[in-house]
Design a protein around this motif. Structure first.
Motif, short mmCIF file in Angstrom:
data_model
loop_
_atom_site.label_atom_id
_atom_site.label_comp_id
_atom_site.label_asym_id
_atom_site.label_seq_id
_atom_site.Cartn_x
_atom_site.Cartn_y
_atom_site.Cartn_z
N SER A 284 -33.70 -18.98 80.73
CA SER A 284 -34.03 -20.16 79.93
C SER A 284 -35.53 -20.43 79.96
O SER A 284 -36.19 -20.27 81.00
N PRO A 290 -34.07 -20.36 72.86
CA PRO A 290 -34.36 -18.92 72.84
C PRO A 290 -35.51 -18.62 71.90
O PRO A 290 -35.78 -19.36 70.94
N ASN A 302 -35.46 -13.47 74.40
CA ASN A 302 -35.10 -14.00 75.71
C ASN A 302 -34.91 -15.50 75.65
O ASN A 302 -35.10 -16.14 74.62
N MET A 304 -32.00 -17.24 76.42
CA MET A 304 -30.79 -17.58 75.67
C MET A 304 -30.17 -18.90 76.13
O MET A 304 -29.39 -19.50 75.40
N GLY A 308 -26.32 -18.11 73.82
CA GLY A 308 -26.38 -16.69 73.51
C GLY A 308 -25.54 -16.28 72.33
O GLY A 308 -26.02 -15.61 71.41
#
Length: 325
Positions: A284, A290, A302, A304, A308
């Motif tokens: 995070s 993200p 990256n 997420m 996600g």
């Protein structure tokens, strides 16, 4: 770097979690030649394997910034197009009698729901008849089982001409590709020091005496809990977020809270089998959003957080825009 035509670039993707798999399939659908490399023994290891798989952009608005909802509205259709067994039965938000004020708070922060009462709750979920007097129904949401969806994405990538390599280090391949996309989560901390871990916890239960058709979010002032139905009378019970960098085993307190929430939803869960307990860290950023960043021909996907499955399709589109212009 190899000199591939821009319409068919050679792309290396590192990390076979949800971000890596969705990005790989999306780029392959655009015509890229994709090699997906995972250093672990299987695809879907890490936080992606422990996730609930809820595709709930409107529910997430309760605590997420508006960008999360805006960027995830097409996620349900993307998943439905690319993997089997995606369920589009909506989401149900309930609260125990002592916490019904949480329903009003949740309603103020969200939209695209219908306020429902006991009879409507019973019509949606007969096994919950006479147990809750009030709730919120979000009809335009859905869910999937990550443990079915992630292998299905890997198969989809192979059908599109891509490669999937597990137990493999990407360093031996880097110079052979036009682009490198890093989707390795917290493993990328050396290059992205702003990343932090947010703990997620889950329990898998088997309970033949309860039938649910959609995820249920059971509101609690401290830690909201969700119960997600899966095939074969299995239910995933999880906590939405815990601000902790501790990725170790589940604590007795956490286990008790998750099991108690299942029991509050329906007493029959008291006889459920405990199939699995797990805890992991979600990567995070400080704003919990993200992001896709680029440095030359290397792209980072990256941060997420808990989004996600919701945001991977949108993020993959951003990567495709960078690669294909």
């Amino acid at each position: 770097m190899v000199n591939s035509p821009e319409s068919h670039p050679q792309i290396l993707i590192r990390g076979a979690g949800v971000a890596g798999l969705v990005t790989a399939v999306s780029l392959a659908r655009h015509g890229a030649s994709v090699t997906l490399v995972e250093s672990g023994p299987k695809i879907g290891s890490g936080a992606s394997w422990l996730a609930g798989g809820m595709l709930a952009p409107w529910c997430e608005a309760e605590s997420a910034p508006p960008e999360v909802t805006d960027r995830s509205l097409s996620s349900l259709s993307w998943w439905s197009e690319n993997v089997p067994n995606v369920v589009s039965n909506g989401s149900l938000v309930l609260a125990p009698a002592r916490d019904t004020g949480e329903i009003s708070r949740f309603a103020r922060r969200t939209s695209h729901f219908r306020e429902i009462t006991g009879p409507e709750i019973a019509a949606l979920e007969p096994d919950l008849a006479d147990r809750f007097a009030r709730g919120l129904f979000f009809p335009n949401e859905g869910h999937l089982d990550p443990r079915q969806a992630l292998p299905a994405l890997a198969e989809r990538l192979i059908m599109l001409g891509g490669r999937v390599l597990t137990d493999h280090e990407a360093s031996t391949f880097t110079d052979a590709f036009d682009w490198e996309v890093d989707c390795t989560g917290l493993a990328a901390r050396r290059e992205i020091p702003d990343l932090r871990g947010v703990r997620g916890e889950m329990i898998l239960l088997r309970c033949p005496d309860v039938m649910l058709s959609r995820p249920v979010r059971l509101l609690h002032p401290r830690i909201p809990i969700y119960i997600v139905p899966r095939a074969n009378n299995i239910f995933m019970v999880g906590a939405t977020m815990i601000e902790s960098e501790n990725g170790g085993p589940m604590t007795l307190r956490s286990m008790s809270e998750l099991l108690n929430a299942a029991w509050v939803l329906h007493p029959a869960f008291a006889e459920a089998e405990i199939l699995e307990m797990g805890a992991g860290l979600r990567p995070s950023y400080v704003d919990n959003l993200p992001a896709v960043t680029r440095n030359g021909r290397k792209i980072q996907v990256n941060g997420m957080y808990r989004h996600g499955y919701l945001l991977s399709p949108w993020l993959a589109g951003e990567v495709a825009n960078m690669v294909f212009g």
